[in-house]
Design a protein around this motif. Structure first.
Motif, mmCIF file in Angstrom:
data_model
loop_
_atom_site.group_PDB
_atom_site.id
_atom_site.type_symbol
_atom_site.label_atom_id
_atom_site.label_comp_id
_atom_site.label_asym_id
_atom_site.label_seq_id
_atom_site.Cartn_x
_atom_site.Cartn_y
_atom_site.Cartn_z
ATOM 1 N N THR A 174 -3.869 -42.650 -14.063
ATOM 2 C CA THR A 174 -2.570 -42.413 -13.441
ATOM 3 C C THR A 174 -2.634 -42.781 -11.967
ATOM 4 O O THR A 174 -3.609 -42.462 -11.285
ATOM 5 N N ASP A 175 -1.598 -43.463 -11.506
ATOM 6 C CA ASP A 175 -1.519 -43.852 -10.102
ATOM 7 C C ASP A 175 -0.403 -43.021 -9.452
ATOM 8 O O ASP A 175 0.768 -43.173 -9.789
ATOM 9 N N ALA A 176 -0.778 -42.125 -8.552
ATOM 10 C CA ALA A 176 0.202 -41.198 -7.976
ATOM 11 C C ALA A 176 1.334 -41.947 -7.261
ATOM 12 O O ALA A 176 2.506 -41.597 -7.430
ATOM 13 N N ASP A 177 0.997 -42.993 -6.507
ATOM 14 C CA ASP A 177 2.047 -43.748 -5.801
ATOM 15 C C ASP A 177 3.084 -44.289 -6.783
ATOM 16 O O ASP A 177 4.283 -44.234 -6.538
ATOM 17 N N HIS A 178 2.580 -44.813 -7.902
ATOM 18 C CA HIS A 178 3.488 -45.358 -8.913
ATOM 19 C C HIS A 178 4.384 -44.257 -9.486
ATOM 20 O O HIS A 178 5.595 -44.449 -9.659
ATOM 21 N N ARG A 216 3.456 -34.400 -2.842
ATOM 22 C CA ARG A 216 2.862 -33.095 -3.163
ATOM 23 C C ARG A 216 3.322 -32.615 -4.542
ATOM 24 O O ARG A 216 2.519 -32.174 -5.366
ATOM 25 N N LYS A 217 4.629 -32.744 -4.801
ATOM 26 C CA LYS A 217 5.189 -32.277 -6.073
ATOM 27 C C LYS A 217 4.684 -33.109 -7.246
ATOM 28 O O LYS A 217 4.314 -32.573 -8.293
ATOM 29 N N VAL A 218 4.693 -34.411 -7.064
ATOM 30 C CA VAL A 218 4.277 -35.289 -8.162
ATOM 31 C C VAL A 218 2.806 -35.055 -8.501
ATOM 32 O O VAL A 218 2.433 -34.946 -9.678
ATOM 33 N N ILE A 219 1.962 -34.926 -7.496
ATOM 34 C CA ILE A 219 0.537 -34.708 -7.765
ATOM 35 C C ILE A 219 0.321 -33.347 -8.437
ATOM 36 O O ILE A 219 -0.479 -33.222 -9.368
ATOM 37 N N THR A 266 -4.880 -41.369 -5.874
ATOM 38 C CA THR A 266 -3.860 -40.826 -4.971
ATOM 39 C C THR A 266 -3.662 -41.762 -3.783
ATOM 40 O O THR A 266 -4.540 -42.562 -3.454
ATOM 41 N N GLY A 267 -2.516 -41.653 -3.128
ATOM 42 C CA GLY A 267 -2.284 -42.405 -1.900
ATOM 43 C C GLY A 267 -3.166 -41.839 -0.793
ATOM 44 O O GLY A 267 -3.581 -40.676 -0.837
ATOM 45 N N GLY A 268 -3.445 -42.689 0.206
ATOM 46 C CA GLY A 268 -4.392 -42.315 1.250
ATOM 47 C C GLY A 268 -4.090 -41.020 2.002
ATOM 48 O O GLY A 268 -4.992 -40.377 2.525
ATOM 49 N N GLY A 269 -2.809 -40.621 2.028
ATOM 50 C CA GLY A 269 -2.474 -39.434 2.800
ATOM 51 C C GLY A 269 -2.467 -38.151 1.981
ATOM 52 O O GLY A 269 -2.386 -37.049 2.541
#
Ligand code: S3P
Length: 171
Positions: free
Chosen positions: A36-40, A67-70, A83-86
């Protein structure tokens, strides 16, 4: 390895260009886990690209959604999650990852990161100003926090499959 992980997910963290998505896909394949790609997933949830979310609503709104999606993704069973870098800079996300995941920091040096972020389409943070200076500042801010990860992999400039092999060896 899958049995030892139980319901926990492997969560890849690190700066833009560290190889989280590429390594993540291959790692998932090697372990027979979903990737799974969080950004996507954020883009799907928002119905907009990362770039549009930043442009239309600003970074704070993006971080909220991230935050919510993760949080949601972490409840959906064992997977390899890029996850995205931030993302890991958020303390709530860090706590959730600590509870239901195993965090893996893909550590890379500045020249490698810069070489790999030539495509900046989904990276609004690098779209304006001196990308190298921005990346250096982000390294200073984030590396002390990334260092809290459960596992740290020094990616050097190694091919993604080599990095995957190192991770599998550490699990
Ligand atoms: C960000 C990294 C990007 C994306 C967004 C913000 C960051 O993801 O989430 O542009 O703050 O470092 P990648 O690390 O996958 O490029």
């Amino acid at each position: 390895i899958r049995a030892a992980l139980g319901a926990r997910s492997l969560v890849l963290i690190g700066l833009m260009g560290a190889g989280k998505s590429s390594v993540g896909k291959r790692l998932a394949g090697a372990l027979g886990l979903p990737f799974t790609d969080a950004d996507h997933e954020i883009e799907v949830a928002a119905g907009e690209s990362i770039q549009e979310i930043f442009a239309d609503h600003g970074e704070a709104y993006f971080r909220d959604g991230e935050r919510k999606v993760i949080a949601r993704l972490l409840t959906s069973g064992p997977q390899v999650l890029a996850t995205g870098g931030g993302a890991f800079m958020d303390s709530e996300t860090r706590n959730r990852v600590a509870e239901s995941g195993l965090s893996i920091w893909l550590r890379a040096e500045l020249p490698v990161l810069m070489k790999r972020v030539r495509r900046r389409s989904h990276r609004p943070l690098l779209a304006t100003g001196d990308a190298r200076e921005t990346m250096k500042r982000l390294m200073d801010e984030r590396y002390p926090v990334y260092a809290q990860a459960d596992l740290v992999v020094d990616t050097k400039d190694a091919p993604h499959d080599t990095v995957v092999g190192e991770i599998v060896g550490m699990l």
